[in-house]
Design a protein around this motif. Structure first.
Motif, mmCIF file in Angstrom:
data_model
loop_
_atom_site.group_PDB
_atom_site.id
_atom_site.type_symbol
_atom_site.label_atom_id
_atom_site.label_comp_id
_atom_site.label_asym_id
_atom_site.label_seq_id
_atom_site.Cartn_x
_atom_site.Cartn_y
_atom_site.Cartn_z
ATOM 1 N N THR A 71 -0.786 -124.462 62.955
ATOM 2 C CA THR A 71 -1.910 -123.251 62.501
ATOM 3 C C THR A 71 -1.203 -123.098 61.815
ATOM 4 O O THR A 71 -1.922 -121.878 62.797
ATOM 5 C CB THR A 71 -3.588 -123.748 62.234
ATOM 6 N N SER A 73 -1.510 -119.233 58.751
ATOM 7 C CA SER A 73 -2.377 -118.008 57.727
ATOM 8 C C SER A 73 -1.143 -118.591 56.663
ATOM 9 O O SER A 73 -0.505 -117.779 56.705
ATOM 10 C CB SER A 73 -3.156 -116.995 58.034
ATOM 11 N N THR A 88 -5.872 -121.135 55.209
ATOM 12 C CA THR A 88 -5.583 -121.777 57.089
ATOM 13 C C THR A 88 -4.500 -123.205 55.848
ATOM 14 O O THR A 88 -4.681 -124.056 55.058
ATOM 15 C CB THR A 88 -5.828 -122.389 57.373
ATOM 16 N N ASP A 184 1.786 -115.840 61.442
ATOM 17 C CA ASP A 184 0.564 -115.479 60.233
ATOM 18 C C ASP A 184 0.493 -114.365 58.953
ATOM 19 O O ASP A 184 0.952 -113.589 59.659
ATOM 20 C CB ASP A 184 -1.070 -114.859 60.828
#
Length: 201
Positions: A71, A73, A88, A184
């Motif tokens: 996962t 961002s 996400t 991210d």
């Protein structure tokens, strides 16, 4: 809820009502009732990645789904929204060596018909190389058909781009110049993206 536990209230993912209860599996999605979690589960399951054991204030979730997903961002520029927002995104690790080493972002559900193309930005403002290249996912059909002008992109470029960008854009950030994974993305990446949109013709 346990009144002894002091938590900052967050908006419910479904109704935006203030709540201090979160998904027990990922601890990143907030819900004011178990019913709201269950109604949002078809969407949330794609981004729900297990973290720690259950604690107070958690709402039990349905069974785990694909724990091997990574996962990160990403930045979402939605056509009808006035500003970009962080979302996400799950990435599926490559299953075979022939697929390379970079995970595959599961982003096609955000695009009409699942069709999404991408371009990689390797230069930022004034042409300096980006240490962490940015991958823009977009709908070529929205661009070709002059779909709705992306208001979030229009705002970050102050309407000065020679050609308006149409349709949805999602931006992921590579974790290095070799592009073997993602890190991210965040607001620090907006200046390089704004420069790209201003140069787009």
């Amino acid at each position: 809820m346990n009144p002894a536990v002091s938590l900052i209230n967050h908006p419910c993912t479904v109704c935006f009502k203030s709540t201090s209860m979160w998904c027990s599996r990922c601890q990143t999605a907030w819900y004011c009732t178990p019913e709201h979690l269950h109604s949002d589960w078809p969407r949330h399951r794609r981004e729900c990645v297990a973290v720690a054991p259950q604690q107070a204030n958690m709402i039990a979730t349905p069974p785990p789904v694909q724990p091997q997903l990574i996962t990160v961002s990403a930045i979402l520029f939605a056509p009808q929204e006035d500003s970009p927002r962080i979302i996400t995104v799950n990435c599926e690790p490559p299953r075979t060596p022939s697929q390379g080493t970079c995970p595959m972002p599961l982003i096609h559900q955000h695009f009409p018909g699942g069709e999404a193309n991408n371009v990689v930005l390797t230069q930022g403002l004034n042409g300096e190389p980006l240490r962490f290249p940015l991958q823009l996912w977009y709908s070529s059909s929205a661009l070709a058909s002059n779909g709705p002008i992306n208001q979030a992109i229009f705002r970050i470029t102050s309407g000065a781009a020679p050609k308006p960008w149409c349709g949805l854009v999602m931006v992921l950030k590579y974790n290095g110049s070799r592009r073997q994974g993602y890190s991210d993305a965040g607001s620090n990446d907006l200046p390089a993206l704004s420069a790209y949109f201003l140069a787009y013709k």
